[in-house]
Design a protein around this motif. Structure first.
Motif: not given
Length: 295
Positions: A187-215
């Motif tokens: 879990r990283l802490l830095g300047p937050p990215l602006q999260f769009p008003e969109r929804e994503l259906v769960s899908e496959a992820v891989g080792l090394g995927s960089v995900q963005v949380t709602r915050n």
């Protein structure tokens, strides 16, 4: 915990890759011990245990620069040694990096589960591990790791949802690894990215995927990370840099650099060629002139 090269072919079953968080260091440690790359070793994270041998064991600790000591001999990371029956090995902390691998000749003989000896949980005090008795003469490998580089750079390709975010802003920032990090992910802490008003259906992820949380903060999935997820993925750490994830610790500063997919493929081939060269050279000079396979 006991680790090997993991279970890379079981993700369709919902089983994480698992295994060593830094496979490069594990492979070199095994080669120093005269083992094949797939032999099981003990992964040490940030600070180590005290281990005692019931028989003479040919050993080496490889990876981050841990302090290790014994009342019988002078020891160092990357230097093979014999841990004699009844001798205790104290593995203390490391000032930089996060993980090291205690390799014994022949590998630790834990049960095979889905083709791997990797455990699913840390070992508890008093645990006993089966391994082969052997002795070693001194061999040493010093491999230059960029432990002190700040911020540490992770090369990435664009993630599947990179166009949801300001990728230039993401690449221009530094991020701190937080204490809420483990083998599942950083879990990283830095300047937050602006999260769009969109929804994503769960899908496959891989080792090394960089995900963005709602915050707007990022998580990099590790070797024990889940196989599906619903957070959008802004980037993917390239295969050549996956081992770097295993050496990041809370407080480390990281940044990302984008590369193309062809560049990522070439960088992986170069790293694999470097590893193959090291392993071949070390096994050719192995004491027994051959590698020992797990039983």
């Amino acid at each position: 915990m006991v680790v090997d090269q993991g279970r890379p072919n079981c993700r369709h079953l919902g089983v994480p890759v698992g295994g060593a968080a830094d496979r490069f260091s594990l492979a070199l440690g095994n080669a120093l011990a005269g083992n094949i790359e797939q032999a099981a070793a003990l992964e040490i994270a940030v600070t180590g245990p005290v281990v005692e041998a019931d028989a003479d064991l040919a050993c080496v600790l490889f990876g981050a620069p841990f302090s290790l000591s014994s009342d019988r001999q002078e020891l160092g990371v990357g230097k093979t040694f014999t841990l004699e029956a009844g001798e205790r090995l104290q593995i203390s902390g490391t000032p930089t990096g996060a993980r090291g691998y205690l390799c014994v000749r022949g590998g630790f003989q834990t049960p095979l589960v889905l083709g791997s000896r990797s455990g699913f949980a840390p070992l508890q005090a008093g645990a006993k591990l089966a391994c082969l008795s052997a002795v070693n003469s001194g061999r040493f490998l010093h491999h230059s790791f960029d432990w002190n580089q700040e911020p540490k750079t992770l090369r990435v390709t664009s993630g599947l949802q990179a166009d949801w975010f300001d990728l230039g802003f993401f690449l221009g920032q530094s991020y701190e690894v937080t204490p809420v990090s483990n083998r599942m992910g950083l879990r990283l802490l830095g300047p937050p990215l602006q999260f769009p008003e969109r929804e994503l259906v769960s899908e496959a992820v891989g080792l090394g995927s960089v995900q963005v949380t709602r915050n707007g903060q990022c998580i990099i999935l590790g070797v024990d990370g889940q196989t599906i997820g619903g957070y959008p993925k802004i980037a993917q750490v390239i295969s050549a840099d996956i081992d770097k994830l295993g050496q990041l610790r809370p407080g480390d500063s990281v940044r990302f650099m984008k590369v193309t997919v062809p560049d990522a493929e070439n960088l992986f081939r170069e790293k694999q060629a470097e590893l193959d060269e090291w392993v071949t050279r070390l096994l050719e000079t192995s004491i027994c002139k051959k590698s020992l396979s797990p039983q």
